[in-house]
Design an enzyme around this catalytic site. Structure first.
Site, mmCIF file in Angstrom:
data_model
loop_
_atom_site.group_PDB
_atom_site.id
_atom_site.type_symbol
_atom_site.label_atom_id
_atom_site.label_comp_id
_atom_site.label_asym_id
_atom_site.label_seq_id
_atom_site.Cartn_x
_atom_site.Cartn_y
_atom_site.Cartn_z
ATOM 1 N N LYS A 1 -11.207 -73.515 21.473
ATOM 2 C CA LYS A 1 -12.022 -73.023 20.499
ATOM 3 C C LYS A 1 -12.219 -71.653 21.106
ATOM 4 O O LYS A 1 -12.300 -70.396 20.659
ATOM 5 C CB LYS A 1 -13.215 -73.589 19.670
ATOM 6 C CG LYS A 1 -13.937 -72.615 18.971
ATOM 7 C CD LYS A 1 -14.852 -73.065 18.353
ATOM 8 C CE LYS A 1 -15.789 -72.069 17.435
ATOM 9 N NZ LYS A 1 -16.989 -72.471 17.134
ATOM 10 N N ARG B 1 -25.776 -71.489 34.191
ATOM 11 C CA ARG B 1 -24.548 -70.362 33.986
ATOM 12 C C ARG B 1 -23.969 -69.805 35.444
ATOM 13 O O ARG B 1 -23.000 -69.259 35.440
ATOM 14 C CB ARG B 1 -24.747 -69.435 32.725
ATOM 15 C CG ARG B 1 -24.911 -69.976 31.783
ATOM 16 C CD ARG B 1 -25.403 -69.072 30.750
ATOM 17 N NE ARG B 1 -25.816 -69.588 29.647
ATOM 18 C CZ ARG B 1 -27.298 -69.895 29.293
ATOM 19 N NH1 ARG B 1 -28.325 -69.696 30.214
ATOM 20 N NH2 ARG B 1 -27.617 -70.322 28.127
ATOM 21 N N PHE C 1 -14.678 -68.232 7.012
ATOM 22 C CA PHE C 1 -15.753 -68.896 7.591
ATOM 23 C C PHE C 1 -17.304 -68.222 7.549
ATOM 24 O O PHE C 1 -18.130 -68.747 7.102
ATOM 25 C CB PHE C 1 -15.374 -68.821 9.096
ATOM 26 C CG PHE C 1 -16.405 -69.915 10.020
ATOM 27 C CD1 PHE C 1 -16.515 -71.166 9.901
ATOM 28 C CD2 PHE C 1 -17.245 -69.160 10.957
ATOM 29 C CE1 PHE C 1 -17.372 -71.887 10.531
ATOM 30 C CE2 PHE C 1 -18.216 -69.896 11.803
ATOM 31 C CZ PHE C 1 -17.981 -71.477 11.406
ATOM 32 N N PRO D 1 -9.605 -70.133 15.796
ATOM 33 C CA PRO D 1 -10.613 -70.870 16.283
ATOM 34 C C PRO D 1 -10.993 -71.938 15.590
ATOM 35 O O PRO D 1 -11.432 -71.764 14.333
ATOM 36 C CB PRO D 1 -11.571 -69.869 16.665
ATOM 37 C CG PRO D 1 -10.749 -68.598 16.473
ATOM 38 C CD PRO D 1 -9.959 -68.864 15.635
ATOM 39 N N ASP E 1 -13.250 -75.373 14.745
ATOM 40 C CA ASP E 1 -14.186 -76.300 15.041
ATOM 41 C C ASP E 1 -14.419 -77.348 13.785
ATOM 42 O O ASP E 1 -13.594 -76.943 12.864
ATOM 43 C CB ASP E 1 -15.674 -75.870 15.436
ATOM 44 C CG ASP E 1 -16.231 -74.855 14.277
ATOM 45 O OD1 ASP E 1 -15.733 -74.805 12.994
ATOM 46 O OD2 ASP E 1 -17.150 -73.977 14.769
ATOM 47 N N HIS F 1 -16.585 -77.195 11.182
ATOM 48 C CA HIS F 1 -16.834 -76.385 10.140
ATOM 49 C C HIS F 1 -15.432 -75.851 9.464
ATOM 50 O O HIS F 1 -15.377 -75.755 8.424
ATOM 51 C CB HIS F 1 -17.933 -75.255 10.444
ATOM 52 C CG HIS F 1 -19.163 -75.647 10.940
ATOM 53 N ND1 HIS F 1 -20.025 -76.465 10.159
ATOM 54 C CD2 HIS F 1 -19.576 -75.756 12.320
ATOM 55 C CE1 HIS F 1 -21.122 -77.069 11.144
ATOM 56 N NE2 HIS F 1 -20.883 -76.317 12.311
#
Length: 161
Positions: A88, A43, A161, A105, A107, A109
């Protein structure tokens, strides 16, 4: 980096210091090597590149200029200029930090929830047949939520969600 908040000595006599999230100014002297040594691993270059681009764009003032911007697509495209930020993640940042209350956002799911709850049978077939979340499908899923929850769409999505 950041301001030391507290120190903790565990029962096994391990000593840990806790720091605040660093400001852009506090992060300026950081090098990739130092960040790697701090345990940030792969990172580290992302942090350095993000810091440098944020400075180039105007720092905190630039981010504040995106807050509540009237065009959520503009905000998304601006955030996607930062390394490692896709649609996202850009929409998560926009919703949770930049007052873009109607972004969703998306995805897989969220796509499944949208199909299960809001699609008619022909739309379900089309949306489930897609193997990847294309920009058009991403927009379509978000629009399913925006149609049903025209105000605070992103927050409605979060609750579901």
């Amino acid at each position: 980096y950041g301001k030391r908040l507290s120190d903790d000595i565990s029962s096994s006599n391990d000593y840990t210091s806790y720091y605040s999230f660093p400001t852009l100014e506090e992060l300026m002297p950081a090098t990739e090597e130092e960040l790697r040594l701090m345990g940030l691993g792969y990172r580290a270059p992302y942090i350095i590149k993000t810091r440098d681009l944020l400075v180039q764009k105007g720092g905190k003032e630039y981010l504040f200029s995106l807050r509540g911007h009237p065009d959520p697509d503009f905000v998304q495209s601006e955030l996607m200029q930062f390394v490692g930020v896709g649609r996202k993640v850009a929409d998560c940042i926009a919703l949770f930090s930049l007052a873009q209350v109607n972004v969703v956002p998306v995805d897989t799911h969220v796509q499944q929830i949208a199909c299960r709850e809001y699609c008619d049978s022909s739309d379900q077939l089309l949306m489930r047949s897609k193997k990847s979340l294309t920009p058009a499908l991403y927009t379509r899923v978000g629009n399913l939520f925006r149609t049903r929850f025209p105000c605070y769409t992103g927050w409605a999505h979060t609750v579901l969600f």
